[in-house]
Enzyme design. Structure first.
Site, short mmCIF file in Angstrom:
data_model
loop_
_atom_site.label_atom_id
_atom_site.label_comp_id
_atom_site.label_asym_id
_atom_site.label_seq_id
_atom_site.Cartn_x
_atom_site.Cartn_y
_atom_site.Cartn_z
N ASN A 218 7.01 26.43 26.80
CA ASN A 218 5.68 25.92 27.16
C ASN A 218 5.84 24.43 27.45
O ASN A 218 5.98 23.63 26.53
CB ASN A 218 4.70 26.15 26.00
CG ASN A 218 3.35 25.50 26.27
OD1 ASN A 218 3.08 25.02 27.37
ND2 ASN A 218 2.49 25.49 25.25
N LYS B 232 3.68 22.43 28.60
CA LYS B 232 2.45 21.65 28.43
C LYS B 232 2.22 20.77 29.67
O LYS B 232 2.56 21.19 30.78
CB LYS B 232 2.50 20.86 27.12
CG LYS B 232 2.84 21.81 25.95
CD LYS B 232 2.65 21.25 24.59
CE LYS B 232 2.98 22.34 23.55
NZ LYS B 232 2.74 21.93 22.18
N HIS C 284 -3.87 29.12 23.54
CA HIS C 284 -3.00 28.16 22.84
C HIS C 284 -3.87 27.24 21.97
O HIS C 284 -5.00 26.92 22.35
CB HIS C 284 -2.21 27.33 23.86
CG HIS C 284 -1.15 26.50 23.21
ND1 HIS C 284 -1.44 25.28 22.62
CD2 HIS C 284 0.17 26.72 23.02
CE1 HIS C 284 -0.31 24.80 22.10
NE2 HIS C 284 0.67 25.65 22.33
N GLU D 276 -3.93 24.20 21.54
CA GLU D 276 -4.43 22.99 22.23
C GLU D 276 -5.62 23.32 23.11
O GLU D 276 -6.51 22.49 23.30
CB GLU D 276 -3.28 22.34 23.02
CG GLU D 276 -2.30 21.65 22.06
CD GLU D 276 -0.85 21.62 22.53
OE1 GLU D 276 -0.60 21.81 23.73
OE2 GLU D 276 0.03 21.41 21.67
N GLU E 36 1.57 30.42 16.08
CA GLU E 36 1.88 28.99 16.10
C GLU E 36 1.01 28.26 15.08
O GLU E 36 -0.14 27.91 15.37
CB GLU E 36 1.62 28.41 17.49
CG GLU E 36 2.44 29.07 18.58
CD GLU E 36 2.65 28.15 19.78
OE1 GLU E 36 3.80 27.86 20.07
OE2 GLU E 36 1.66 27.68 20.38
N GLY F 276 4.61 20.18 17.37
CA GLY F 276 4.90 18.80 17.75
C GLY F 276 5.02 17.84 16.58
O GLY F 276 5.03 16.63 16.76
N SER G 212 7.72 23.43 16.55
CA SER G 212 8.93 22.67 16.26
C SER G 212 10.21 23.51 16.22
O SER G 212 11.09 23.28 15.41
CB SER G 212 8.77 21.86 14.96
OG SER G 212 7.70 20.92 15.10
P1 13P Z 1 6.54 22.17 19.79
O1 13P Z 1 7.75 23.07 19.98
O2 13P Z 1 6.64 20.89 20.57
O3 13P Z 1 6.20 21.99 18.36
O4 13P Z 1 5.30 22.96 20.46
C1 13P Z 1 5.05 24.27 20.09
C2 13P Z 1 4.03 24.84 21.02
O5 13P Z 1 2.88 24.46 20.99
C3 13P Z 1 4.49 25.84 21.99
O6 13P Z 1 3.41 26.47 22.61
#
Ligand code: 13P
Length: 250
Positions: free
Chosen positions: A10, A12, A96, A98, A168, A174, A214
């Site tokens: 992903n 982003k 997701h 976010e 997640e 992150g 992560s």
């Molecule tokens: P990170 O791997 O940067 O923690 O992000 C995870 C994520 O949101 C994948 O969709």
């Protein structure tokens, strides 16, 4: 029941087309002949034509990070499934954290998007996960159940077959704080139990549940060693071709 693992990137809101192309050019040779796992990239919509073209001759699937539930219409800034398909996309993330956190996506919206994706033959990766306060309050299980139940409203077991779920935990995204493999497996078992209740044993035993939060080359193999963990959804560590290839080859 052995499930083929699914390792997804992903990206982003990162990369421009030239960077996306450079990633794919570097990445494909690193995973050439790797058939053990399914691989997918989820770039921003503006990158989709570049990435689908670059992955065309490979087994790497490409999808959107989000779709709208409507077929088309006056929805400024949104992307339809038809638009995704027209540029070669076959998968999509839905819900997701976010999107839930910053764009007010609810379980009801997730459900509508899931219906639309399935109707058009797009493979959906439905994202669920608790925030830190919910985990600390002992609410993880009920949050996951509510999110899974809400996503699946009105979907038949036959239509549900392609669905993939990504667990997640929001506190692990992150932050560099990965869930331990055991803790992730525990949450996956809750999700699988809920899926069993909704769609039955056969569906649940085939359902792939990915872990995200992560994931790095250093922790991927311990996570993937868990029977309950069927792959990874990787954010930060998927932006670099060598790092993501190392995760794919955990
Ligand atoms: P990170 O791997 O940067 O923690 O992000 C995870 C994520 O949101 C994948 O969709």
């Amino acid at each position: 029941m052995s499930r083929k693992k699914f390792i997804a990137a992903n990206w982003k809101m990162y990369k421009i087309p030239a960077e996306a192309k450079a990633f794919v050019d570097a990445f494909l040779p690193l995973v050439a002949g790797h058939t053990r796992d399914e691989i997918a990239l989820f770039p921003s919509p503006v990158l989709l034509p570049t990435v689908t073209a670059a992955c065309n001759a490979s087994d790497v699937a490409v999808g959107a990070q989000n779709i709208h539930f409507a077929e088309e219409g006056a929805y400024t800034g949104e992307t339809s499934v038809r638009q995704l398909i027209a540029v070669g996309g076959t998968h999509t993330l839905i819900g997701h954290s976010e999107r839930r956190q910053y764009f007010a996506e609810t379980d009801e919206i997730v459900n509508k998007k899931l219906h639309t994706a399935l109707k058009h033959g797009i493979l959906p990766v439905v994202c669920v996960g608790e925030v830190l306060a919910e985990r600390e309050a002992g609410e993880t299980e009920s949050v996951l159940k509510t999110q899974v139940t809400g996503a699946f409203v009105g979907i038949t077991p036959e239509a549900a077959a392609p669905i993939v779920i990504a667990y997640e935990p929001v506190w692990a995204i992150g932050t560099g704080k990965t869930a331990t493999p055991e803790l992730a497996a525990e949450a996956h078992a809750v999700i699988r139990k809920e899926a069993t209740e909704i769609f039955g044993e056969d569906f649940a035993s085939k359902l792939r549940i990915l872990y995200g939060g992560s994931v790095k080359p250093e922790n991927a193999s311990a996570l993937m060693a868990q029977e309950e963990i069927d792959g990874a959804l990787v954010g930060g560590a998927s932006l670099d071709a060598r790092s993501f290839a190392a995760i794919v080859k955990y």
